[in-house]
Design an enzyme around this catalytic site. Structure first.
Site, PDB file in Angstrom:
ATOM      1  N   CYS A  30       0.835  -1.212   0.000  1.00  0.00           N
ATOM      2  CA  CYS A  30       0.000   0.000   0.000  1.00  0.00           C
ATOM      3  C   CYS A  30       0.871   1.265   0.000  1.00  0.00           C
ATOM      4  CB  CYS A  30      -0.903  -0.047   1.233  1.00  0.00           C
ATOM      5  SG  CYS A  30      -1.746   1.488   1.620  1.00  0.00           S
ATOM      6  N   CYS A  33       0.115   3.808   2.735  1.00  0.00           N
ATOM      7  CA  CYS A  33       0.591   3.296   4.026  1.00  0.00           C
ATOM      8  C   CYS A  33       2.067   3.637   4.223  1.00  0.00           C
ATOM      9  CB  CYS A  33       0.405   1.778   4.105  1.00  0.00           C
ATOM     10  SG  CYS A  33      -1.303   1.241   3.978  1.00  0.00           S
TER      11      CYS A  33
END
Length: 105
Positions: A30, A33
């Site tokens: 991600c 993230c």
């Protein structure tokens, strides 16, 4: 600063903490993230002793993610006394994160 910890259950991790626990639900693939990681690091340092930052990889712990209805990454949940008191989805700046967390600590 996020630390690697062993725990028998997620609930044990939450109830075993003397301070509120900010859980970062993330995945290694991600991009957002990865973008928020330095922010969490900085907030963890600024709030040392008042807050514990824990990272949960949703690919490794899908049941914990499911139990907490994680549908977007990253999702940050602040747990106080074992209960979720704040939920933040997506990338936020360190200033925005501090503004959301400080009143709850």
């Amino acid at each position: 600063m996020a630390v690697k910890k062993q725990f028998a259950s997620f609930q044990e991790l939450l109830s075993g903490s003397d301070v509120p626990v900010l859980v970062d639900f993330y995945a290694t693939w991600c991009g957002p993230c990865q973008m928020i990681a330095p922010t969490l690091e900085q907030v963890g340092v600024q709030l040392k002793g008042k807050l514990q930052v824990v990272k949960i990889d949703t690919d490794k712990y899908p049941q914990i993610a499911s139990d907490h209805h994680i549908e977007a990454l990253p999702t940050l949940i602040l747990f106080k006394d074992g209960k979720a008191v704040e939920r933040i989805e997506g990338v936020v700046s360190d200033k925005q994160l501090m503004e959301r967390l400080k009143p709850l600590l």
